[in-house]
Design a protein around this motif. Structure first.
Motif, mmCIF file in Angstrom:
data_model
loop_
_atom_site.group_PDB
_atom_site.id
_atom_site.type_symbol
_atom_site.label_atom_id
_atom_site.label_comp_id
_atom_site.label_asym_id
_atom_site.label_seq_id
_atom_site.Cartn_x
_atom_site.Cartn_y
_atom_site.Cartn_z
ATOM 1 N N UNK A 88 0.800 -1.157 -0.216
ATOM 2 C CA UNK A 88 -0.067 0.026 0.053
ATOM 3 C C UNK A 88 0.892 1.200 0.002
ATOM 4 N N UNK A 89 1.898 1.220 0.720
ATOM 5 C CA UNK A 89 3.098 2.287 0.740
ATOM 6 C C UNK A 89 3.510 2.657 -0.477
ATOM 7 N N UNK A 90 3.914 1.403 -1.080
ATOM 8 C CA UNK A 90 4.427 1.680 -2.525
ATOM 9 C C UNK A 90 3.399 2.168 -3.590
ATOM 10 N N UNK A 91 2.335 1.621 -3.399
ATOM 11 C CA UNK A 91 1.209 2.017 -4.526
ATOM 12 C C UNK A 91 0.918 3.621 -4.073
ATOM 13 N N UNK A 92 0.838 3.910 -2.906
ATOM 14 C CA UNK A 92 0.542 5.426 -2.644
ATOM 15 C C UNK A 92 1.662 6.324 -3.255
ATOM 16 N N UNK A 93 2.943 5.883 -3.224
ATOM 17 C CA UNK A 93 3.869 6.803 -3.788
ATOM 18 C C UNK A 93 4.127 6.610 -5.269
ATOM 19 N N UNK A 94 3.624 5.545 -5.866
ATOM 20 C CA UNK A 94 3.635 5.292 -7.235
ATOM 21 C C UNK A 94 2.495 6.107 -7.788
ATOM 22 N N UNK A 95 1.328 6.216 -7.193
ATOM 23 C CA UNK A 95 0.074 6.937 -7.635
ATOM 24 C C UNK A 95 0.539 8.624 -7.686
ATOM 25 N N UNK A 96 1.125 9.032 -6.540
ATOM 26 C CA UNK A 96 1.639 10.319 -6.613
ATOM 27 C C UNK A 96 2.480 10.771 -7.661
ATOM 28 N N UNK A 97 3.406 9.711 -7.999
ATOM 29 C CA UNK A 97 4.557 9.810 -9.037
ATOM 30 C C UNK A 97 3.847 9.911 -10.434
ATOM 31 N N UNK A 98 3.164 8.913 -10.723
ATOM 32 C CA UNK A 98 2.288 8.817 -12.081
ATOM 33 C C UNK A 98 1.236 9.938 -12.404
ATOM 34 N N UNK A 99 0.691 10.609 -11.174
ATOM 35 C CA UNK A 99 -0.144 11.407 -11.306
ATOM 36 C C UNK A 99 0.271 13.058 -11.171
ATOM 37 N N UNK A 100 1.554 13.200 -11.364
ATOM 38 C CA UNK A 100 2.274 14.462 -11.276
ATOM 39 C C UNK A 100 1.597 15.460 -12.265
ATOM 40 N N UNK A 101 1.427 16.588 -11.855
ATOM 41 C CA UNK A 101 1.003 17.783 -12.695
ATOM 42 C C UNK A 101 -0.610 17.590 -13.198
ATOM 43 N N UNK A 102 -1.367 16.783 -12.531
ATOM 44 C CA UNK A 102 -2.606 16.388 -12.952
ATOM 45 C C UNK A 102 -3.470 17.055 -11.770
ATOM 46 N N UNK A 103 -4.845 17.308 -12.045
ATOM 47 C CA UNK A 103 -5.687 18.046 -10.829
ATOM 48 C C UNK A 103 -5.776 17.213 -9.672
ATOM 49 N N UNK A 104 -6.167 17.705 -8.816
ATOM 50 C CA UNK A 104 -6.317 16.836 -7.318
ATOM 51 C C UNK A 104 -7.089 15.817 -7.498
ATOM 52 N N UNK A 105 -8.376 15.938 -8.085
ATOM 53 C CA UNK A 105 -9.168 14.745 -8.116
ATOM 54 C C UNK A 105 -8.614 13.426 -9.035
ATOM 55 N N UNK A 106 -7.816 13.880 -9.965
ATOM 56 C CA UNK A 106 -7.329 12.817 -10.776
ATOM 57 C C UNK A 106 -6.207 12.192 -9.847
ATOM 58 N N UNK A 108 -5.736 12.049 -6.640
ATOM 59 C CA UNK A 108 -6.518 11.194 -5.632
ATOM 60 C C UNK A 108 -6.958 9.801 -6.100
ATOM 61 N N UNK A 109 -7.552 9.832 -7.165
ATOM 62 C CA UNK A 109 -8.014 8.633 -7.795
ATOM 63 C C UNK A 109 -6.836 7.835 -8.406
ATOM 64 N N UNK A 110 -5.618 8.580 -8.929
ATOM 65 C CA UNK A 110 -4.441 7.600 -9.143
ATOM 66 C C UNK A 110 -3.867 7.100 -8.052
ATOM 67 N N UNK A 111 -3.782 7.587 -6.864
ATOM 68 C CA UNK A 111 -3.160 7.170 -5.496
ATOM 69 C C UNK A 111 -4.120 5.831 -5.020
ATOM 70 N N UNK A 112 -5.363 6.247 -5.258
ATOM 71 C CA UNK A 112 -6.406 5.225 -4.353
ATOM 72 C C UNK A 112 -6.319 3.953 -5.338
ATOM 73 N N UNK A 113 -6.036 4.172 -6.779
ATOM 74 C CA UNK A 113 -6.121 2.976 -7.434
ATOM 75 C C UNK A 113 -4.709 2.127 -7.294
ATOM 76 N N UNK A 114 -3.683 2.932 -7.399
ATOM 77 C CA UNK A 114 -2.570 2.289 -7.140
ATOM 78 C C UNK A 114 -2.147 1.540 -5.667
ATOM 79 N N UNK A 115 -2.897 2.137 -4.663
ATOM 80 C CA UNK A 115 -2.583 1.661 -3.248
ATOM 81 C C UNK A 115 -3.687 0.368 -3.250
#
Length: 194
Positions: A88-106, A108-115
């Motif tokens: 879950x921690x790895x997915x959290x940081x992966x979601x943050x890294x992959x969604x850099x520059x996106x809107x906040x909703x996107x 949050x969705x990327x972090x939840x999906x990756x986690x």
């Protein structure tokens, strides 16, 4: 003329709590502990004694070993929880890294999906490894009739090799050595902390 006492009905339902016996003295809630108003006395702050956590001293055994089911349940639970947390921690940081520059909703969705994708997957893998490790360690203990680190090292090597057996001989051997080392070090540290 004599009066005859009335017979009671044997089938009559009686509430056993209709008239509870009152204690001889009122209950002092502070006798239950500090949460109910008792002061933090010297008895509560006293250091733990060297008395074992057994009811009778004759039941204390320095070679005590939990049963097969207890150990299996504990190892699977700890393995799943560790894998779930790490994944879950790895997915959290992966979601943050992959969604850099996106809107906040996107984001949050990327972090939840990756986690949600990494956490349970890693948890299941770690739980399976812990199950195999516990089974093989218990089998080694039953076969050798000794409880030492060699059982854990062999069980870790066997579990790691089987877990990665489909990836090829080199990967399976590396996994066997790695899990054997991790399990042995973890067991050694656990024994030292007792």
């Amino acid at each position: 003329r004599r009066s005859v006492p009335a017979m009671s009905d044997p089938y009559e339902l009686k509430d056993p709590y209709s008239r509870p016996e009152l204690p001889a003295r009122p209950l002092d809630a502070s006798s239950l502990g500090p949460a109910f108003g008792a002061p933090w006395g010297s008895t509560l702050d006293a250091p733990a004694s060297e008395v074992p956590d057994f009811l009778f001293p004759e039941n204390f055994d320095t070679e005590y070993r939990r049963g097969f089911g207890d150990r299996l349940t504990y190892h699977i639970g700890v393995g799943y929880l560790a894998g779930l947390t790490a994944g879950g921690s790895y997915g959290f940081f992966e979601g943050l890294k992959n969604s850099a520059g996106e809107r906040q909703r996107i984001r949050i969705n990327a972090v939840l999906n990756a986690t949600g994708r990494r956490g349970p997957g890693w948890g299941n893998g770690a739980g399976c490894l812990a199950m195999m490790l516990s089974l093989f360690e218990s089998a080694a203990y039953s076969f050798r009739e000794t409880d030492d680190l060699l059982n854990v090292a062999a069980a870790g090597a066997l579990a790691g090799g089987i877990f990665k057996s489909t990836a090829g001989l080199k990967v399976a051997a590396g996994s066997a050595c790695a899990l054997s080392a991790v399990a042995t070090v973890g067991s050694f540290i656990s024994q030292q902390l007792r």
